[in-house]
Design an enzyme around this catalytic site. Structure first.
Site, short mmCIF file in Angstrom:
data_model
loop_
_atom_site.label_atom_id
_atom_site.label_comp_id
_atom_site.label_asym_id
_atom_site.label_seq_id
_atom_site.Cartn_x
_atom_site.Cartn_y
_atom_site.Cartn_z
N CYS A 157 0.88 -1.21 -0.01
CA CYS A 157 0.04 -0.08 0.02
C CYS A 157 0.76 1.41 -0.06
CB CYS A 157 -0.97 0.04 1.25
SG CYS A 157 -0.41 0.18 2.86
N ASP A 158 2.08 1.25 0.70
CA ASP A 158 3.05 2.41 0.29
C ASP A 158 3.09 2.81 -1.11
OD1 ASP A 158 3.35 0.46 2.32
OD2 ASP A 158 5.42 1.22 2.78
#
Length: 370
Positions: A157-158
């Protein structure tokens, strides 16, 4: 008795209203300057127990620049723009070394913002060339964690903070929709894979699905902070009337509602978002990103002021309370991928970037003029 109740109610309303207004733009600007100056002075320090400083084009510093360039636009002092421009010039405006990896695209957000100011095509030419190559030679790796070449796509998700805003900015400054189309396709694939529709939060990556921490699902605060700030930075580049904008807005609103529900009484967000009681230590990078995104939503008339201003105020005041007299933002969790630990006397460059991003929107929210 009825009159007394009315008087008490009015007193509470007036008190709450005054509390919502007591953030002063001048004070926001002063603390942003202090934090920015400290970070520039300590730019080459060691962080996260590293043996050497972060490379200037590393994602850690890329996230710093995202906030620093916002501060530069507010500062009325060209030294911040000059410092940022010097970084691009020293590295011939190139992205970092991995062609497909989202982390190494992050610095492109800075380059495009500087291009907007200086109108120098050299600032974005390498980014355009690399992104054109990626579009015409797209990775076909699966999004499953630890499959071959898996991080050539956005399967953690980063990544949704690191790369998609660069694509959106490139679309905006060139007018070429191919950049937006490619980004949207990949973003949807990542969201379909990592977004928990019940909790309205993102798993950091596939390896956290189905795992529990003290009986709660594991949603990493900074990881979701990356996403929330990234959504904000993407929507800044899009026309609100378009279907693309509305796609991102729908995710943003779901996350904002959830974040309002799980903010801690102290004003920060727990390192494991659903496990406040197990992670009482403040964490300022994720919390600054949430404060940034929520303040932006109020400023854009997307979020209800009455519901969200108290959360932003509480979040900002908490973040400011963790800034030392010298200007270091404390309680920034070191590099990681999951809930962990943070300390009052330890910082990180991406935490500073998040704080400066938050300040840029809080400043506007409470009456500051650019």
């Amino acid at each position: 008795m009825a009159k007394l109740k009315i008087i008490i109610l009015l007193t509470l309303l007036i008190a709450n209203h005054s509390k919502a207004q007591d953030i002063k733009p001048s004070e926001v600007k002063n603390v942003m300057k202090k934090v920015a100056d400290w970070q520039i002075a300590h730019f080459k320090d060691l962080y996260s127990n590293r043996k050497k400083p972060h490379h200037p084009l590393d994602w850690t510093n890329g996230a710093l620049y995202v906030g620093m360039v916002k501060w530069a636009a507010m500062a009325n002092d060209d030294k911040y723009y000059n410092w940022l421009k010097g970084i691009g010039e020293a590295h011939q405006w190139k992205l970092y070394h991995r062609k497909y990896h989202a982390d190494d695209h992050t610095v492109g957000q800075l380059y495009i913002e500087l291009y907007r100011k200086y109108k120098d095509e050299n600032m974005i030419r390498p980014t355009k060339k690399q992104f054109d190559f990626i579009m015409y030679h797209p990775s076909v790796s699966a999004l499953n964690w630890k499959t071959p070449y898996h991080q050539d796509r956005w399967n953690w998700c980063d990544a949704l903070f690191m790369s998609p805003p660069v694509w959106a900015k490139l679309y905006n400054v060139t007018g070429q929709k191919k950049y937006l189309d490619f980004m949207l396709k990949e973003y949807k694939a990542t969201t379909d894979f990592l977004f928990d529709k019940k909790e309205n939060l993102y798993y950091r990556d596939e390896s956290y699905m189905g795992k529990l921490d003290h009986g709660t699902k594991i949603f990493w605060s900074r990881g979701n902070g990356w996403v929330f700030a990234g959504l904000t930075n993407i929507m800044n580049e899009l026309n609100p009337e378009t279907k693309e904008y509305k796609y991102f807005l729908k995710i943003y609103k779901k996350m904002a509602k959830k974040l309002l529900e799980i903010q801690t009484p102290e004003g920060h967000w727990a390192m494991s978002l659903l496990g406040q009681q197990f992670y009482p230590t403040p964490e300022t990078s994720g919390s600054s990103f949430y404060t940034y995104g929520l303040a932006w939503g109020i400023n854009k008339d997307i979020l209800d002021k009455e519901a969200y201003i108290p959360a932003v105020k509480k979040g900002w005041n908490a973040m400011v309370s963790y800034v030392t007299d010298e200007g270091m933002l404390g309680y920034v969790q070191p590099i990681g991928a999951a809930p962990g630990k943070a300390w009052a006397d330890q910082s990180e460059v991406y935490g500073t970037g998040a704080f400066l991003s938050a300040g840029s929107e809080v400043y506007k929210l409470f009456g500051g003029e650019l």
